[in-house]
Design a protein around this motif. Structure first.
Motif, PDB file in Angstrom:
ATOM      1  N   THR A 160      23.506  -4.622  -8.912  1.00 14.59           N
ATOM      2  CA  THR A 160      23.601  -4.873 -10.269  1.00 14.59           C
ATOM      3  C   THR A 160      22.558  -5.843 -10.726  1.00 14.59           C
ATOM      4  OG1 THR A 160      25.478  -6.389  -9.760  1.00 14.59           O
ATOM      5  CG2 THR A 160      25.896  -4.200 -10.303  1.00 14.59           C
ATOM      6  N   VAL A 161      21.931  -6.707  -9.699  1.00 15.41           N
ATOM      7  CA  VAL A 161      21.115  -7.657 -10.115  1.00 15.41           C
ATOM      8  C   VAL A 161      19.624  -7.338  -9.791  1.00 15.41           C
ATOM      9  CG1 VAL A 161      20.631 -10.086  -9.737  1.00 15.41           C
ATOM     10  CG2 VAL A 161      23.071  -9.443  -9.481  1.00 15.41           C
ATOM     11  N   SER A 162      18.858  -7.586 -10.665  1.00 11.18           N
ATOM     12  CA  SER A 162      17.144  -7.345 -10.661  1.00 11.18           C
ATOM     13  C   SER A 162      16.638  -8.565 -10.087  1.00 11.18           C
ATOM     14  CB  SER A 162      16.713  -6.618 -11.586  1.00 11.18           C
ATOM     15  OG  SER A 162      17.088  -5.660 -12.118  1.00 11.18           O
ATOM     16  N   ARG A 163      15.517  -8.537  -9.548  1.00 10.00           N
ATOM     17  CA  ARG A 163      14.710  -9.686  -8.806  1.00 10.00           C
ATOM     18  C   ARG A 163      13.307  -9.552  -9.044  1.00 10.00           C
ATOM     19  NH1 ARG A 163      14.047 -10.457  -2.566  1.00 10.00           N
ATOM     20  NH2 ARG A 163      12.342 -11.580  -3.117  1.00 10.00           N
ATOM     21  N   LYS A 164      12.563 -10.689  -9.656  1.00  5.57           N
ATOM     22  CA  LYS A 164      11.201 -10.604  -9.783  1.00  5.57           C
ATOM     23  C   LYS A 164      10.277 -10.565  -8.580  1.00  5.57           C
ATOM     24  CE  LYS A 164       8.169 -10.903 -13.313  1.00  5.57           C
ATOM     25  NZ  LYS A 164       7.794  -9.878 -14.272  1.00  5.57           N
ATOM     26  N   VAL A 165       9.561  -9.498  -8.190  1.00  6.14           N
ATOM     27  CA  VAL A 165       8.606  -9.441  -7.221  1.00  6.14           C
ATOM     28  C   VAL A 165       7.230  -9.423  -7.571  1.00  6.14           C
ATOM     29  CG1 VAL A 165       8.102  -7.875  -5.191  1.00  6.14           C
ATOM     30  CG2 VAL A 165      10.568  -8.410  -5.871  1.00  6.14           C
ATOM     31  N   ASP A 166       6.325 -10.368  -6.839  1.00  6.36           N
ATOM     32  CA  ASP A 166       4.979 -10.202  -6.996  1.00  6.36           C
ATOM     33  C   ASP A 166       4.479  -9.553  -5.831  1.00  6.36           C
ATOM     34  OD1 ASP A 166       2.455 -10.757  -7.892  1.00  6.36           O
ATOM     35  OD2 ASP A 166       2.512 -12.747  -7.030  1.00  6.36           O
ATOM     36  N   VAL A 167       3.602  -8.412  -6.342  1.00  5.44           N
ATOM     37  CA  VAL A 167       3.019  -7.798  -5.166  1.00  5.44           C
ATOM     38  C   VAL A 167       1.613  -6.995  -6.064  1.00  5.44           C
ATOM     39  CG1 VAL A 167       4.873  -6.928  -3.915  1.00  5.44           C
ATOM     40  CG2 VAL A 167       3.844  -5.349  -5.730  1.00  5.44           C
ATOM     41  N   GLN A 168       0.596  -7.022  -4.798  1.00  5.73           N
ATOM     42  CA  GLN A 168      -0.659  -6.469  -5.322  1.00  5.73           C
ATOM     43  C   GLN A 168      -0.587  -5.194  -4.921  1.00  5.73           C
ATOM     44  OE1 GLN A 168      -4.065  -7.166  -6.448  1.00  5.73           O
ATOM     45  NE2 GLN A 168      -4.139  -5.083  -6.270  1.00  5.73           N
ATOM     46  N   LEU A 169      -0.576  -4.260  -5.871  1.00  4.40           N
ATOM     47  CA  LEU A 169      -0.482  -2.743  -5.608  1.00  4.40           C
ATOM     48  C   LEU A 169      -1.618  -2.150  -5.245  1.00  4.40           C
ATOM     49  CD1 LEU A 169       1.925  -0.562  -5.199  1.00  4.40           C
ATOM     50  CD2 LEU A 169       1.302   0.018  -7.633  1.00  4.40           C
ATOM     51  N   LEU A 170      -1.663  -1.279  -4.103  1.00  4.67           N
ATOM     52  CA  LEU A 170      -2.719  -0.495  -3.775  1.00  4.67           C
ATOM     53  C   LEU A 170      -2.254   0.959  -3.373  1.00  4.67           C
ATOM     54  CD1 LEU A 170      -4.555  -2.661  -1.145  1.00  4.67           C
ATOM     55  CD2 LEU A 170      -4.978  -2.567  -3.492  1.00  4.67           C
ATOM     56  N   ALA A 171      -2.829   2.047  -3.967  1.00 11.59           N
ATOM     57  CA  ALA A 171      -2.433   3.330  -3.559  1.00 11.59           C
ATOM     58  C   ALA A 171      -3.529   4.201  -2.952  1.00 11.59           C
ATOM     59  CB  ALA A 171      -1.857   4.166  -4.806  1.00 11.59           C
ATOM     60  N   ALA A 172      -3.112   5.050  -2.000  1.00 13.26           N
ATOM     61  CA  ALA A 172      -4.387   5.697  -1.325  1.00 13.26           C
ATOM     62  C   ALA A 172      -4.043   7.299  -1.502  1.00 13.26           C
ATOM     63  CB  ALA A 172      -4.691   5.293   0.039  1.00 13.26           C
ATOM     64  N   THR A 173      -5.032   8.258  -1.429  1.00 14.53           N
ATOM     65  CA  THR A 173      -4.692   9.557  -1.597  1.00 14.53           C
ATOM     66  C   THR A 173      -5.822  10.254  -0.843  1.00 14.53           C
ATOM     67  OG1 THR A 173      -4.002  11.387  -3.028  1.00 14.53           O
ATOM     68  CG2 THR A 173      -5.455   9.552  -3.952  1.00 14.53           C
ATOM     69  N   ASN A 174      -5.675  11.565  -0.122  1.00 16.13           N
ATOM     70  CA  ASN A 174      -6.953  12.342  -0.109  1.00 16.13           C
ATOM     71  C   ASN A 174      -6.728  13.491  -0.876  1.00 16.13           C
ATOM     72  OD1 ASN A 174      -4.542  13.669   0.903  1.00 16.13           O
ATOM     73  ND2 ASN A 174      -5.192  13.244   3.258  1.00 16.13           N
TER      74      ASN A 174
ATOM     75  N   LEU B 138       0.867  -1.256  -0.082  1.00 14.13           N
ATOM     76  CA  LEU B 138       0.053   0.003   0.166  1.00 14.13           C
ATOM     77  C   LEU B 138       1.082   1.136   0.046  1.00 14.13           C
ATOM     78  CD1 LEU B 138      -2.549   1.622   0.361  1.00 14.13           C
ATOM     79  CD2 LEU B 138      -2.256   1.404   2.678  1.00 14.13           C
ATOM     80  N   LEU B 139       0.670   2.064  -1.018  1.00  8.93           N
ATOM     81  CA  LEU B 139       1.272   3.372  -1.112  1.00  8.93           C
ATOM     82  C   LEU B 139       0.607   4.290  -0.487  1.00  8.93           C
ATOM     83  CD1 LEU B 139       3.330   3.121  -4.697  1.00  8.93           C
ATOM     84  CD2 LEU B 139       4.204   2.741  -1.979  1.00  8.93           C
ATOM     85  N   ASP B 140       0.329   4.818   0.645  1.00 12.26           N
ATOM     86  CA  ASP B 140      -0.340   5.827   1.379  1.00 12.26           C
ATOM     87  C   ASP B 140       0.193   7.058   1.001  1.00 12.26           C
ATOM     88  OD1 ASP B 140      -1.635   6.111   4.567  1.00 12.26           O
ATOM     89  OD2 ASP B 140      -2.552   6.795   2.644  1.00 12.26           O
ATOM     90  N   GLU B 141      -0.869   8.127   0.810  1.00 10.00           N
ATOM     91  CA  GLU B 141      -0.456   9.690   0.553  1.00 10.00           C
ATOM     92  C   GLU B 141       0.464   9.414  -0.723  1.00 10.00           C
ATOM     93  OE1 GLU B 141       0.948  12.080   3.665  1.00 10.00           O
ATOM     94  OE2 GLU B 141      -0.229  10.988   5.095  1.00 10.00           O
ATOM     95  N   VAL B 142      -0.002   8.671  -1.590  1.00  8.92           N
ATOM     96  CA  VAL B 142       0.857   8.375  -2.862  1.00  8.92           C
ATOM     97  C   VAL B 142       1.196   9.796  -3.724  1.00  8.92           C
ATOM     98  CG1 VAL B 142      -1.053   8.043  -4.421  1.00  8.92           C
ATOM     99  CG2 VAL B 142       1.092   6.875  -5.056  1.00  8.92           C
TER     100      VAL B 142
ATOM    101  N   TYR C  74      -2.409   6.737 -14.575  1.00 13.67           N
ATOM    102  CA  TYR C  74      -3.465   5.899 -15.484  1.00 13.67           C
ATOM    103  C   TYR C  74      -3.256   4.441 -15.075  1.00 13.67           C
ATOM    104  CZ  TYR C  74      -4.201   9.834 -18.270  1.00 13.67           C
ATOM    105  OH  TYR C  74      -4.514  11.190 -18.694  1.00 13.67           O
ATOM    106  N   ARG C  75      -1.958   3.974 -14.557  1.00 19.23           N
ATOM    107  CA  ARG C  75      -1.761   2.592 -14.114  1.00 19.23           C
ATOM    108  C   ARG C  75      -2.114   2.507 -12.687  1.00 19.23           C
ATOM    109  NH1 ARG C  75       2.230  -0.657 -16.312  1.00 19.23           N
ATOM    110  NH2 ARG C  75       1.209  -2.038 -15.071  1.00 19.23           N
ATOM    111  N   LEU C  76      -2.181   3.336 -11.911  1.00 14.40           N
ATOM    112  CA  LEU C  76      -2.318   3.242 -10.402  1.00 14.40           C
ATOM    113  C   LEU C  76      -3.965   3.367 -10.581  1.00 14.40           C
ATOM    114  CD1 LEU C  76      -0.063   5.482  -8.459  1.00 14.40           C
ATOM    115  CD2 LEU C  76       0.048   2.964  -8.603  1.00 14.40           C
ATOM    116  N   SER C  77      -4.617   3.963 -11.306  1.00  9.33           N
ATOM    117  CA  SER C  77      -5.939   4.139 -11.341  1.00  9.33           C
ATOM    118  C   SER C  77      -6.852   3.033 -12.266  1.00  9.33           C
ATOM    119  CB  SER C  77      -6.522   5.562 -11.742  1.00  9.33           C
ATOM    120  OG  SER C  77      -5.735   5.746 -12.716  1.00  9.33           O
TER     121      SER C  77
END
Length: 620
Positions: free
Chosen positions: A455-469, A425-429, A487-490
């Motif tokens: 130098t190395v990237s890793r694959k991460v699987d998350v459900q992304l939520l964002a919140a804003t007032n 959750l990205l609060d106050e995005v 547009y991606r977040l919404s």
């Protein structure tokens, strides 16, 4: 401790050169001087940068859980303090006994400029890390501490003034510290007293909570002060032996030994006789063994009290209900629709943007979404407005050991990776710095995370939520937020209704009250009065008011008078457009039901008294 070190003298000379107010001999006194000496002995360099240590998200969550009860009390007091010192460019904080900040209330001007940028949730402000400062020095000495300007050990904190007070539980152990900070030029001289009063309020609330299964008496020479901070609190076990007392009781019973003392040794009569008299009235006259006359009132006793369930139950609409993690049951159609839409979205792993005013329950909805997703990983919440820009990338994406000055030697996994298999959750995005917006967009595109300095990237699987007032579309138009990220977040957008518009207000009050104290109760008239308030702080403000009403009470259900004392005077008599709209809603429902008061009451989830009150002008 003597002031003999050359480095201490150098510090004093720097203070004088920079114009700091100092005693005639050029040296600070008392606790400040002793603190400087401790900092020197610890090897801290007063001319260096103030260290910034921030605990990992999972560690912050563990500490918050450990301090759950005292945090509820602290949040109520921080809410009150924020109103009392509003306009002074302030920051309010509650830290645990190790100096880790658990909660913050801040004016954005303070949080985003100067030294205030380093005061964030999860940061360590113990004296051993950050030198002489309000929070750390109060914890180190066990006494209230005011540290102003260049009295701070680190010269970089010289633009801040802070006042802090330790909070102790019923056994006298320090369980946290309250701190109010502002920039030096905008400090208010009464802030220190307000912080101490807030800490006393918390300590009284803790004692009442921890001793809730025992007899707790409030005492004072004058009856009108029994419900104030001037009252002493005494807790006794079933045999009449003293279990706990607050600081004020030591002053009132000065000259008497309190710890482990029996009721009869203090007041010259068996406790059972005093309890019998308490049954016949609210207060009872006592006289201590030194002859001083007192008035006592029962705050808690070891007998069952009325529970929320026993309070008058409110009719509910037939809308489907959703039980949330916070024990809030939803019966409001708009809120239920938001929860149901988010449930569907997370099953498709679609990003969700949650909107709503502050305190409407955005994080509650986010946690519910995490549970509905069925994901086995952690729920990780990030307050984008609480992290300084220079640390945001490393906190979000992690860093390898030694990647930059001040980096953890062992490196950091990062908050995104910590949520792998779970929910982020990205609060106050809207506070997300522009450079980080581009990095977050890349992550949304490929799901790859690379640590700062790595130098190395890793694959991460998350459900992304964002919140804003705020309205992110406005931020996009003002070029403060990237349109492509918006547009991606919404992908899915929901907005939680404000409390003043909720159709399940009465149910929300009762559920929240049950969450604060399962044995508490509230009168219908008090709920109706609460419903007339505008609630700009929504559920957060409601929790604060209910907590203060319980702390000020004596074990009886919250009544109308209790609520009236806590709401702002200006809003008690004002007839707002909101109230007019509520009256119109009631009249329309009354007409639709064929003038049935009981049916109108059931459909709208309000008492019949409220219906009659709003219909009275129309029926005259």
């Amino acid at each position: 401790m003597t002031f003999g070190s050359e480095r201490q003298l150098a510090h004093a000379r720097v203070l004088r050169a920079r114009g700091s107010a100092m005693p005639p001999d050029g040296l600070p006194a008392g606790d400040i001087l002793d603190s400087w000496a401790r900092c020197l002995e610890a090897g801290l360099d007063f001319a260096g940068a103030t260290p910034l240590q921030v605990v990992e998200a999972h560690e912050l969550a563990r500490r918050r859980d450990r301090a759950a009860v005292v945090r509820r009390l602290a949040q109520a007091e921080l809410e009150t303090l924020s109103q009392q010192i509003a306009g002074s460019n302030f920051l309010l904080a509650f830290a645990d006994p190790e100096g880790i900040i658990l909660d913050l209330f801040a004016d954005n001007r303070f949080q985003m400029s100067g030294s205030g940028a380093g005061i964030v949730v999860g940061s360590n402000w113990s004296e051993g890390v950050c030198g002489t400062n309000g929070t750390g020095t109060a914890l180190r000495t066990g006494r209230p501490a005011s540290v102003s300007g260049l009295e701070h050990y680190f010269l970089g904190l010289g633009d801040i003034s802070c006042s802090a007070t330790p909070v102790r539980d019923a056994q006298g152990e320090i369980v946290g510290v309250l701190d109010a900070s502002s920039y030096f030029e905008s400090r208010q001289h009464h802030t220190h007293a307000l912080v101490q009063m807030a800490a006393t309020q918390m300590e009284n609330g803790l004692l009442a909570h921890q001793m809730r299964d025992h007899l707790v008496l409030a005492i004072h020479p004058r009856a009108e002060f029994l419900g104030t901070l001037s009252a002493g609190l005494l807790a006794f076990d079933g045999d009449g032996r003293m279990l706990a007392h607050n600081a004020r009781s030591r002053t009132i019973l000065q000259g008497l030994s309190l710890a482990g003392t029996s009721f009869e040794e203090l007041f010259g009569e068996p406790m059972d006789l005093a309890l019998a008299r308490l049954h016949h009235g609210a207060d009872v006259r006592l006289r201590d063994v030194l002859g001083s006359a007192l008035v006592a009132r029962c705050v808690a006793r070891p007998t069952p009290r009325r529970t929320v369930a026993a309070a008058p139950q409110r009719p509910r609409k037939s809308t489907a209900a959703i039980a949330t993690e916070a024990d809030i049951v939803l019966h409001d159609p708009e809120a239920v629709a938001a929860f149901e839409l988010v449930e569907s979205a997370v099953r498709l792993a679609a990003p969700v943007l949650i909107g709503g005013e502050t305190g409407t329950g955005k994080e509650v909805l986010a946690r519910h979404a995490h549970r509905a997703s069925g994901r086995s990983g952690a729920f990780v919440a990030v307050n984008c407005g609480a992290l300084p820009d220079e640390l945001f990338e490393s906190e979000l994406f992690g860093h390898v050991g030694g990647a930059f000055t001040g980096a953890r030697r062992e490196g950091s996994l990062g908050l995104i990776a910590s949520a792998d298999g779970g929910t982020l959750l990205l609060d106050e995005v809207s506070e997300l710095p522009l450079p980080l917006q581009a990095a977050l967009l890349r992550f949304l595109d490929d799901g790859l995370v690379r640590q700062v300095g790595g130098t190395v990237s890793r694959k991460v699987d998350v459900q992304l939520l964002a919140a804003t007032n705020t309205d992110l579309a406005d931020d996009v138009a003002a070029r403060r937020f990237r349109a492509d990220l918006f547009y991606r977040l919404s992908t899915v957008c929901v907005t939680l209704p404000p409390l003043r518009r909720r159709r399940d207000f009465a149910d929300s009050v009762i559920a929240l009250l049950r969450r604060i104290d399962p044995r508490a109760a509230i009168d219908d008239a008090a709920v109706d009065r609460l419903q007339a308030h505008a609630w700009p702080g929504n559920f957060r403000e409601l929790r604060s008011v209910l907590t203060r009403a319980l702390l000020a009470g004596d074990g009886h259900p919250i009544a109308l008078a209790d609520v009236e004392r806590l709401l702002p005077p200006a809003q008690r008599t004002a007839t707002s457009a909101l109230q007019q709209a509520a009256a119109e809603t009631i009249r329309r429902e009354f007409e639709r039901t064929g003038h049935s008061v009981s049916q109108t009451s059931r459909n709208l989830g309000i008492s019949r008294t409220t219906v009659y009150r709003h219909l009275a002008p129309a029926r005259d």
